[in-house]
Design an enzyme around this catalytic site. Sequence first.
Site, PDB file in Angstrom:
ATOM      1  N   GLU A 128       0.847  -1.193   0.000  1.00 19.92           N
ATOM      2  CA  GLU A 128       0.000   0.000   0.000  1.00 19.92           C
ATOM      3  C   GLU A 128       0.883   1.244   0.000  1.00 19.92           C
ATOM      4  O   GLU A 128       2.089   1.140   0.286  1.00 19.92           O
ATOM      5  CB  GLU A 128      -0.906   0.006   1.229  1.00 19.92           C
ATOM      6  CG  GLU A 128      -1.882  -1.157   1.279  1.00 19.92           C
ATOM      7  CD  GLU A 128      -2.809  -1.130   2.481  1.00 19.92           C
ATOM      8  OE1 GLU A 128      -3.628  -2.049   2.601  1.00 19.92           O
ATOM      9  OE2 GLU A 128      -2.704  -0.178   3.290  1.00 19.92           O
ATOM     10  N   GLU A 243       8.864 -17.533  -2.270  1.00 22.13           N
ATOM     11  CA  GLU A 243       8.960 -16.297  -3.049  1.00 22.13           C
ATOM     12  C   GLU A 243      10.384 -15.763  -3.046  1.00 22.13           C
ATOM     13  O   GLU A 243      10.932 -15.384  -4.095  1.00 22.13           O
ATOM     14  CB  GLU A 243       8.010 -15.248  -2.481  1.00 22.13           C
ATOM     15  CG  GLU A 243       8.118 -13.896  -3.177  1.00 22.13           C
ATOM     16  CD  GLU A 243       7.169 -12.849  -2.612  1.00 22.13           C
ATOM     17  OE1 GLU A 243       7.278 -11.676  -3.015  1.00 22.13           O
ATOM     18  OE2 GLU A 243       6.317 -13.212  -1.767  1.00 22.13           O
ATOM     19  N   ARG A 269      36.841  -6.253 -27.155  1.00 21.50           N
ATOM     20  CA  ARG A 269      37.018  -4.804 -27.142  1.00 21.50           C
ATOM     21  C   ARG A 269      38.482  -4.462 -26.857  1.00 21.50           C
ATOM     22  O   ARG A 269      39.111  -5.048 -25.964  1.00 21.50           O
ATOM     23  CB  ARG A 269      36.122  -4.198 -26.067  1.00 21.50           C
ATOM     24  CG  ARG A 269      36.234  -2.694 -25.913  1.00 21.50           C
ATOM     25  CD  ARG A 269      35.612  -1.971 -27.081  1.00 21.50           C
ATOM     26  NE  ARG A 269      35.565  -0.535 -26.840  1.00 21.50           N
ATOM     27  CZ  ARG A 269      35.271   0.357 -27.760  1.00 21.50           C
ATOM     28  NH1 ARG A 269      34.999  -0.045 -28.996  1.00 21.50           N
ATOM     29  NH2 ARG A 269      35.253   1.648 -27.459  1.00 21.50           N
ATOM     30  N   GLY A 365      10.523  -8.221  -0.100  1.00 22.47           N
ATOM     31  CA  GLY A 365      11.190  -7.869   1.160  1.00 22.47           C
ATOM     32  C   GLY A 365      12.540  -7.258   0.847  1.00 22.47           C
ATOM     33  O   GLY A 365      13.371  -7.877   0.186  1.00 22.47           O
ATOM     34  N   GLU A 368      17.226  -4.785   3.648  1.00 24.82           N
ATOM     35  CA  GLU A 368      17.251  -4.410   5.075  1.00 24.82           C
ATOM     36  C   GLU A 368      16.321  -5.299   5.898  1.00 24.82           C
ATOM     37  O   GLU A 368      16.671  -5.712   7.030  1.00 24.82           O
ATOM     38  CB  GLU A 368      16.862  -2.940   5.227  1.00 24.82           C
ATOM     39  CG  GLU A 368      17.870  -1.952   4.660  1.00 24.82           C
ATOM     40  CD  GLU A 368      17.879  -1.894   3.140  1.00 24.82           C
ATOM     41  OE1 GLU A 368      18.901  -1.457   2.579  1.00 24.82           O
ATOM     42  OE2 GLU A 368      16.864  -2.291   2.507  1.00 24.82           O
TER      43      GLU A 368
END
Length: 380
Positions: A128, A243, A269, A365, A368
Amino acid sequence: MQREIYTDEHEAFRETVRAFLAKEVLPHHERWEQAGIVDREAWLAAGRHGLLGLAVPEQYGGGGTPDFRFPAVLAEEFTRAGVSGLAIGLHNDIIGPYLTSLATEEQKERWLPGFCSGEIVTAIAMTEPGAGSDLQGIRTTAVDRGDHYLLSGTKTFISNGIISDLVVVVARTTPEGGAHGLSLLVVERGMAGFERGRNLDKIGQKSQDTAELFFDEVRVPKENLLGEENEGFLYLMRNLAQERLAIAVSAIAGAEHLLELTTRYVKQRTAFGKPLARLQHVRFEIAELATECAVTRTFVDRCITEHNRYALTPVDASMAKWWATELQKRTADRCLQLHGGYGYMSEYPVARAFTDGRIQTIYGGTTEIMKEIIGRSLLG
Protein backbone atom coordinates in the site's frame (compact mmCIF):
# COMPACT_ATOMS: atom_id res chain seq x y z
CA MET A 1 32.00 -26.84 -10.74
CA GLN A 2 29.46 -29.06 -12.43
CA ARG A 3 25.93 -28.41 -11.17
CA GLU A 4 24.31 -31.58 -9.87
CA ILE A 5 20.77 -30.58 -8.94
CA TYR A 6 19.18 -31.11 -12.36
CA THR A 7 18.31 -34.37 -14.10
CA ASP A 8 17.81 -35.10 -17.81
CA GLU A 9 14.11 -34.38 -17.31
CA HIS A 10 14.86 -30.87 -16.06
CA GLU A 11 17.24 -30.23 -18.95
CA ALA A 12 14.60 -31.39 -21.44
CA PHE A 13 12.21 -28.94 -19.81
CA ARG A 14 14.87 -26.24 -20.22
CA GLU A 15 14.85 -26.85 -23.96
CA THR A 16 11.06 -26.49 -23.97
CA VAL A 17 11.35 -23.15 -22.19
CA ARG A 18 14.01 -21.93 -24.61
CA ALA A 19 11.88 -22.91 -27.59
CA PHE A 20 8.90 -21.09 -26.07
CA LEU A 21 10.96 -17.95 -25.49
CA ALA A 22 12.34 -18.01 -29.03
CA LYS A 23 8.92 -18.40 -30.63
CA GLU A 24 6.42 -16.69 -28.36
CA VAL A 25 8.34 -14.04 -26.41
CA LEU A 26 11.54 -12.67 -27.96
CA PRO A 27 9.97 -11.64 -31.31
CA HIS A 28 7.44 -9.50 -29.42
CA HIS A 29 9.40 -8.32 -26.41
CA GLU A 30 10.48 -4.93 -27.73
CA ARG A 31 6.90 -4.09 -28.66
CA TRP A 32 5.78 -5.13 -25.17
CA GLU A 33 8.45 -2.90 -23.64
CA GLN A 34 7.08 0.07 -25.56
CA ALA A 35 3.45 -0.80 -24.76
CA GLY A 36 4.13 -1.41 -21.06
CA ILE A 37 2.28 -4.74 -21.09
CA VAL A 38 2.47 -8.15 -22.74
CA ASP A 39 -0.12 -9.58 -25.10
CA ARG A 40 -2.80 -11.78 -23.60
CA GLU A 41 -1.91 -14.36 -26.26
CA ALA A 42 1.50 -14.86 -24.60
CA TRP A 43 -0.21 -16.15 -21.46
CA LEU A 44 -2.35 -18.54 -23.50
CA ALA A 45 0.76 -19.74 -25.34
CA ALA A 46 2.49 -20.36 -22.00
CA GLY A 47 -0.48 -22.46 -20.98
CA ARG A 48 -0.34 -24.48 -24.20
CA HIS A 49 3.38 -25.16 -23.64
CA GLY A 50 2.69 -26.45 -20.12
CA LEU A 51 4.54 -23.65 -18.36
CA LEU A 52 1.71 -22.53 -16.08
CA GLY A 53 0.61 -24.27 -12.91
CA LEU A 54 3.60 -26.59 -12.70
CA ALA A 55 2.72 -27.55 -9.11
CA VAL A 56 -1.05 -27.58 -9.65
CA PRO A 57 -2.59 -31.10 -9.54
CA GLU A 58 -3.16 -32.66 -12.94
CA GLN A 59 -6.92 -32.92 -12.37
CA TYR A 60 -7.10 -29.12 -12.70
CA GLY A 61 -4.85 -28.96 -15.76
CA GLY A 62 -1.52 -28.44 -14.01
CA GLY A 63 1.82 -30.19 -14.12
CA GLY A 64 1.23 -32.12 -10.94
CA THR A 65 4.77 -31.85 -9.59
CA PRO A 66 5.90 -29.96 -6.46
CA ASP A 67 9.54 -30.21 -7.65
CA PHE A 68 10.82 -26.63 -7.40
CA ARG A 69 13.62 -27.37 -9.84
CA PHE A 70 11.17 -26.89 -12.73
CA PRO A 71 10.23 -23.34 -11.67
CA ALA A 72 13.96 -22.72 -11.10
CA VAL A 73 14.68 -23.68 -14.71
CA LEU A 74 11.95 -21.30 -15.85
CA ALA A 75 13.40 -18.46 -13.79
CA GLU A 76 16.91 -19.08 -15.05
CA GLU A 77 15.93 -19.12 -18.71
CA PHE A 78 13.65 -16.09 -18.54
CA THR A 79 16.41 -14.16 -16.79
CA ARG A 80 19.05 -15.19 -19.30
CA ALA A 81 16.74 -14.15 -22.13
CA GLY A 82 16.39 -10.70 -20.57
CA VAL A 83 12.58 -10.74 -20.54
CA SER A 84 10.52 -9.56 -17.61
CA GLY A 85 6.99 -8.74 -18.74
CA LEU A 86 5.55 -12.24 -18.81
CA ALA A 87 5.50 -12.74 -15.05
CA ILE A 88 5.14 -16.51 -14.99
CA GLY A 89 7.20 -16.77 -11.80
CA LEU A 90 4.81 -14.46 -9.96
CA HIS A 91 1.84 -16.48 -11.25
CA ASN A 92 3.30 -19.94 -10.52
CA ASP A 93 5.58 -19.54 -7.52
CA ILE A 94 4.01 -16.74 -5.51
CA ILE A 95 0.28 -16.84 -6.16
CA GLY A 96 -0.09 -20.51 -7.09
CA PRO A 97 0.67 -21.84 -3.60
CA TYR A 98 -2.13 -19.76 -2.06
CA LEU A 99 -4.64 -21.28 -4.47
CA THR A 100 -3.45 -24.88 -4.19
CA SER A 101 -3.03 -24.91 -0.40
CA LEU A 102 -5.87 -22.66 0.78
CA ALA A 103 -8.65 -22.86 -1.80
CA THR A 104 -11.72 -24.99 -1.23
CA GLU A 105 -12.62 -27.65 -3.76
CA GLU A 106 -15.21 -25.33 -5.28
CA GLN A 107 -12.65 -22.53 -5.57
CA LYS A 108 -10.08 -24.85 -7.15
CA GLU A 109 -12.56 -26.02 -9.77
CA ARG A 110 -13.52 -22.41 -10.46
CA TRP A 111 -10.04 -20.90 -10.77
CA LEU A 112 -7.29 -23.47 -11.32
CA PRO A 113 -8.14 -24.68 -14.86
CA GLY A 114 -7.96 -21.10 -16.15
CA PHE A 115 -4.86 -20.49 -14.03
CA CYS A 116 -3.13 -23.34 -15.88
CA SER A 117 -4.41 -22.49 -19.36
CA GLY A 118 -3.50 -18.80 -19.18
CA GLU A 119 -7.12 -17.70 -19.41
CA ILE A 120 -6.90 -16.42 -15.82
CA VAL A 121 -3.89 -14.20 -15.04
CA THR A 122 -3.25 -13.54 -11.37
CA ALA A 123 -1.81 -10.87 -9.10
CA ILE A 124 -1.37 -10.42 -5.37
CA ALA A 125 -2.06 -7.07 -3.72
CA MET A 126 -0.12 -6.54 -0.50
CA THR A 127 1.77 -3.26 -0.83
CA GLU A 128 0.00 0.00 0.00
CA PRO A 129 1.13 3.63 -0.31
CA GLY A 130 1.93 3.59 3.42
CA ALA A 131 2.81 -0.08 3.90
CA GLY A 132 5.53 -1.81 1.90
CA SER A 133 7.60 -4.58 3.45
CA ASP A 134 5.84 -3.98 6.78
CA LEU A 135 2.59 -5.90 6.31
CA GLN A 136 1.48 -4.94 9.80
CA GLY A 137 0.78 -1.45 8.48
CA ILE A 138 -1.93 -2.55 6.04
CA ARG A 139 -5.02 -0.32 6.15
CA THR A 140 -7.23 -1.85 3.45
CA THR A 141 -10.34 -3.11 5.24
CA ALA A 142 -12.92 -5.80 4.56
CA VAL A 143 -16.09 -5.33 6.62
CA ASP A 144 -18.25 -8.40 7.25
CA ARG A 145 -21.74 -7.97 5.86
CA GLY A 146 -23.09 -11.47 6.40
CA ASP A 147 -22.73 -13.30 3.11
CA HIS A 148 -20.09 -10.89 1.74
CA TYR A 149 -17.36 -8.40 2.66
CA LEU A 150 -17.19 -4.75 1.70
CA LEU A 151 -13.60 -4.19 0.64
CA SER A 152 -12.14 -0.67 0.69
CA GLY A 153 -8.59 0.56 0.28
CA THR A 154 -5.71 1.26 -2.09
CA LYS A 155 -2.83 -0.91 -3.24
CA THR A 156 0.22 0.12 -5.25
CA PHE A 157 3.18 -1.39 -7.12
CA ILE A 158 1.03 -4.40 -8.05
CA SER A 159 2.70 -6.57 -10.71
CA ASN A 160 0.20 -7.85 -13.31
CA GLY A 161 -2.06 -5.11 -11.97
CA ILE A 162 -3.47 -4.19 -15.38
CA ILE A 163 -3.72 -7.59 -17.07
CA SER A 164 -4.81 -9.68 -14.07
CA ASP A 165 -8.22 -11.33 -13.92
CA LEU A 166 -7.94 -12.51 -10.32
CA VAL A 167 -6.27 -10.55 -7.52
CA VAL A 168 -5.50 -11.96 -4.07
CA VAL A 169 -5.98 -8.95 -1.80
CA VAL A 170 -4.57 -8.71 1.70
CA ALA A 171 -7.10 -6.85 3.86
CA ARG A 172 -7.81 -6.21 7.51
CA THR A 173 -10.92 -8.04 8.71
CA THR A 174 -10.72 -6.89 12.32
CA PRO A 175 -9.95 -3.41 13.70
CA GLU A 176 -7.11 -4.88 15.75
CA GLY A 177 -3.74 -3.51 14.64
CA GLY A 178 -0.47 -5.24 13.90
CA ALA A 179 -0.24 -8.65 12.29
CA HIS A 180 -3.56 -9.89 13.63
CA GLY A 181 -6.79 -9.76 11.70
CA LEU A 182 -5.47 -9.94 8.13
CA SER A 183 -7.37 -12.06 5.59
CA LEU A 184 -6.94 -13.00 1.93
CA LEU A 185 -9.82 -12.11 -0.38
CA VAL A 186 -9.98 -12.94 -4.08
CA VAL A 187 -11.22 -10.05 -6.21
CA GLU A 188 -12.20 -10.87 -9.77
CA ARG A 189 -12.19 -8.71 -12.87
CA GLY A 190 -15.43 -6.77 -13.28
CA MET A 191 -16.47 -6.59 -9.63
CA ALA A 192 -18.25 -3.30 -8.96
CA GLY A 193 -16.05 -0.79 -7.14
CA PHE A 194 -12.78 -2.40 -8.27
CA GLU A 195 -10.78 0.06 -10.36
CA ARG A 196 -7.27 -0.01 -11.80
CA GLY A 197 -5.16 3.12 -11.80
CA ARG A 198 -2.36 4.01 -14.16
CA ASN A 199 0.23 1.60 -15.44
CA LEU A 200 3.17 2.90 -13.41
CA ASP A 201 6.22 4.25 -15.25
CA LYS A 202 9.21 2.33 -13.90
CA ILE A 203 12.92 2.68 -14.69
CA GLY A 204 13.09 -0.98 -15.71
CA GLN A 205 10.97 -4.03 -16.47
CA LYS A 206 8.94 -1.84 -18.80
CA SER A 207 6.83 -4.66 -20.24
CA GLN A 208 5.76 -5.79 -16.77
CA ASP A 209 2.51 -3.95 -16.09
CA THR A 210 2.60 -2.56 -12.57
CA ALA A 211 -0.43 -0.69 -11.32
CA GLU A 212 -2.30 1.05 -8.57
CA LEU A 213 -5.51 -0.71 -7.53
CA PHE A 214 -8.51 0.92 -5.88
CA PHE A 215 -11.30 -0.78 -3.94
CA ASP A 216 -14.39 1.26 -3.13
CA GLU A 217 -16.74 -0.92 -1.09
CA VAL A 218 -16.22 -3.86 -3.43
CA ARG A 219 -18.76 -6.57 -2.64
CA VAL A 220 -16.63 -9.71 -2.25
CA PRO A 221 -18.69 -12.87 -1.58
CA LYS A 222 -17.66 -15.06 1.32
CA GLU A 223 -17.02 -17.77 -1.28
CA ASN A 224 -13.95 -15.73 -2.30
CA LEU A 225 -12.26 -15.88 1.10
CA LEU A 226 -9.00 -17.84 0.84
CA GLY A 227 -8.38 -19.98 3.90
CA GLU A 228 -9.63 -18.90 7.30
CA GLU A 229 -10.62 -15.39 8.27
CA ASN A 230 -7.94 -13.45 10.21
CA GLU A 231 -5.21 -16.00 9.38
CA GLY A 232 -3.78 -14.07 6.42
CA PHE A 233 -0.53 -13.04 8.08
CA LEU A 234 0.28 -16.66 8.88
CA TYR A 235 -0.37 -17.68 5.26
CA LEU A 236 1.80 -14.87 3.95
CA MET A 237 4.71 -15.82 6.19
CA ARG A 238 4.36 -19.46 5.20
CA ASN A 239 4.77 -18.71 1.49
CA LEU A 240 7.43 -16.03 1.67
CA ALA A 241 10.33 -18.51 1.77
CA GLN A 242 9.48 -19.81 -1.72
CA GLU A 243 8.96 -16.30 -3.05
CA ARG A 244 12.36 -15.20 -1.78
CA LEU A 245 14.06 -18.31 -3.09
CA ALA A 246 12.52 -17.70 -6.52
CA ILE A 247 13.93 -14.17 -6.51
CA ALA A 248 17.35 -15.50 -5.48
CA VAL A 249 17.30 -18.03 -8.32
CA SER A 250 16.64 -15.35 -10.91
CA ALA A 251 19.21 -13.05 -9.30
CA ILE A 252 22.13 -15.46 -9.49
CA ALA A 253 21.12 -16.45 -13.02
CA GLY A 254 21.15 -12.77 -13.95
CA ALA A 255 24.58 -12.21 -12.41
CA GLU A 256 26.03 -15.25 -14.18
CA HIS A 257 24.61 -14.16 -17.53
CA LEU A 258 26.05 -10.67 -17.16
CA LEU A 259 29.42 -12.20 -16.34
CA GLU A 260 29.27 -14.32 -19.51
CA LEU A 261 28.35 -11.33 -21.68
CA THR A 262 31.07 -9.17 -20.17
CA THR A 263 33.74 -11.86 -20.40
CA ARG A 264 33.09 -12.11 -24.15
CA TYR A 265 33.02 -8.34 -24.51
CA VAL A 266 36.36 -7.64 -22.82
CA LYS A 267 38.03 -10.29 -25.00
CA GLN A 268 36.86 -8.48 -28.13
CA ARG A 269 37.02 -4.80 -27.14
CA THR A 270 40.42 -3.15 -27.44
CA ALA A 271 42.03 -0.25 -25.60
CA PHE A 272 45.59 1.00 -25.88
CA GLY A 273 46.14 -1.39 -28.75
CA LYS A 274 45.18 -4.60 -26.96
CA PRO A 275 42.02 -6.40 -25.73
CA LEU A 276 40.59 -5.18 -22.45
CA ALA A 277 41.05 -8.71 -21.15
CA ARG A 278 44.82 -8.15 -21.19
CA LEU A 279 44.55 -5.41 -18.57
CA GLN A 280 45.18 -6.62 -15.01
CA HIS A 281 42.37 -4.54 -13.55
CA VAL A 282 39.86 -6.13 -15.91
CA ARG A 283 41.16 -9.62 -15.15
CA PHE A 284 40.83 -8.93 -11.43
CA GLU A 285 37.27 -7.65 -11.87
CA ILE A 286 36.25 -10.76 -13.81
CA ALA A 287 38.01 -13.01 -11.30
CA GLU A 288 36.16 -11.42 -8.37
CA LEU A 289 32.78 -11.62 -10.08
CA ALA A 290 33.33 -15.22 -11.16
CA THR A 291 34.24 -16.24 -7.62
CA GLU A 292 31.29 -14.44 -6.06
CA CYS A 293 28.91 -16.02 -8.59
CA ALA A 294 30.32 -19.51 -8.00
CA VAL A 295 29.98 -19.26 -4.23
CA THR A 296 26.46 -17.81 -4.47
CA ARG A 297 25.36 -20.42 -7.00
CA THR A 298 26.46 -23.19 -4.62
CA PHE A 299 24.38 -21.77 -1.77
CA VAL A 300 21.29 -21.09 -3.89
CA ASP A 301 21.40 -24.60 -5.38
CA ARG A 302 21.58 -25.99 -1.85
CA CYS A 303 18.53 -23.89 -0.93
CA ILE A 304 16.64 -25.37 -3.89
CA THR A 305 17.50 -28.85 -2.66
CA GLU A 306 16.42 -27.98 0.88
CA HIS A 307 13.17 -26.50 -0.39
CA ASN A 308 12.38 -29.70 -2.27
CA ARG A 309 12.86 -31.52 1.04
CA TYR A 310 10.48 -29.05 2.74
CA ALA A 311 13.41 -28.05 4.93
CA LEU A 312 14.22 -24.54 3.71
CA THR A 313 13.99 -22.14 6.65
CA PRO A 314 12.81 -18.51 6.39
CA VAL A 315 16.26 -17.46 7.55
CA ASP A 316 18.09 -19.37 4.83
CA ALA A 317 15.65 -18.03 2.22
CA SER A 318 16.31 -14.50 3.49
CA MET A 319 20.07 -15.08 3.28
CA ALA A 320 19.76 -16.34 -0.29
CA LYS A 321 17.50 -13.47 -1.31
CA TRP A 322 19.56 -10.60 0.04
CA TRP A 323 22.94 -11.99 -0.93
CA ALA A 324 22.01 -13.04 -4.48
CA THR A 325 20.12 -9.85 -5.29
CA GLU A 326 22.85 -7.60 -3.94
CA LEU A 327 25.34 -9.62 -5.99
CA GLN A 328 23.19 -9.13 -9.07
CA LYS A 329 23.14 -5.39 -8.42
CA ARG A 330 26.92 -5.20 -7.97
CA THR A 331 27.53 -7.37 -11.01
CA ALA A 332 25.31 -5.23 -13.23
CA ASP A 333 27.09 -2.08 -12.09
CA ARG A 334 30.58 -3.48 -12.57
CA CYS A 335 29.77 -5.12 -15.91
CA LEU A 336 28.24 -1.90 -17.23
CA GLN A 337 31.43 -0.09 -16.23
CA LEU A 338 33.55 -2.63 -18.12
CA HIS A 339 31.43 -2.01 -21.22
CA GLY A 340 32.30 1.68 -21.06
CA GLY A 341 30.06 4.02 -23.04
CA TYR A 342 28.42 1.12 -24.82
CA GLY A 343 27.15 -0.16 -21.51
CA TYR A 344 25.05 2.97 -21.21
CA MET A 345 23.30 2.32 -24.51
CA SER A 346 19.84 0.77 -24.26
CA GLU A 347 20.44 -1.69 -27.10
CA TYR A 348 23.16 -3.44 -25.09
CA PRO A 349 21.81 -6.20 -22.82
CA VAL A 350 23.95 -5.00 -19.92
CA ALA A 351 22.14 -1.64 -19.89
CA ARG A 352 18.70 -3.23 -19.72
CA ALA A 353 19.88 -5.73 -17.10
CA PHE A 354 21.16 -2.79 -15.02
CA THR A 355 17.69 -1.20 -14.83
CA ASP A 356 15.56 -4.37 -14.93
CA GLY A 357 17.45 -6.01 -12.08
CA ARG A 358 17.51 -3.03 -9.74
CA ILE A 359 14.12 -3.94 -8.24
CA GLN A 360 15.41 -7.30 -7.03
CA THR A 361 16.80 -5.95 -3.76
CA ILE A 362 13.45 -4.26 -3.04
CA TYR A 363 10.47 -6.50 -3.79
CA GLY A 364 9.83 -9.69 -1.89
CA GLY A 365 11.19 -7.87 1.16
CA THR A 366 14.04 -5.35 0.99
CA THR A 367 17.63 -6.24 1.78
CA GLU A 368 17.25 -4.41 5.07
CA ILE A 369 14.24 -6.52 6.04
CA MET A 370 16.14 -9.69 5.12
CA LYS A 371 19.00 -8.69 7.40
CA GLU A 372 16.55 -7.91 10.20
CA ILE A 373 15.02 -11.39 9.90
CA ILE A 374 18.45 -13.01 10.00
CA GLY A 375 19.66 -10.83 12.85
CA ARG A 376 16.60 -11.54 14.99
CA SER A 377 17.08 -15.29 14.49
CA LEU A 378 20.62 -15.02 15.80
CA LEU A 379 20.25 -12.40 18.50
CA GLY A 380 16.60 -12.61 19.54
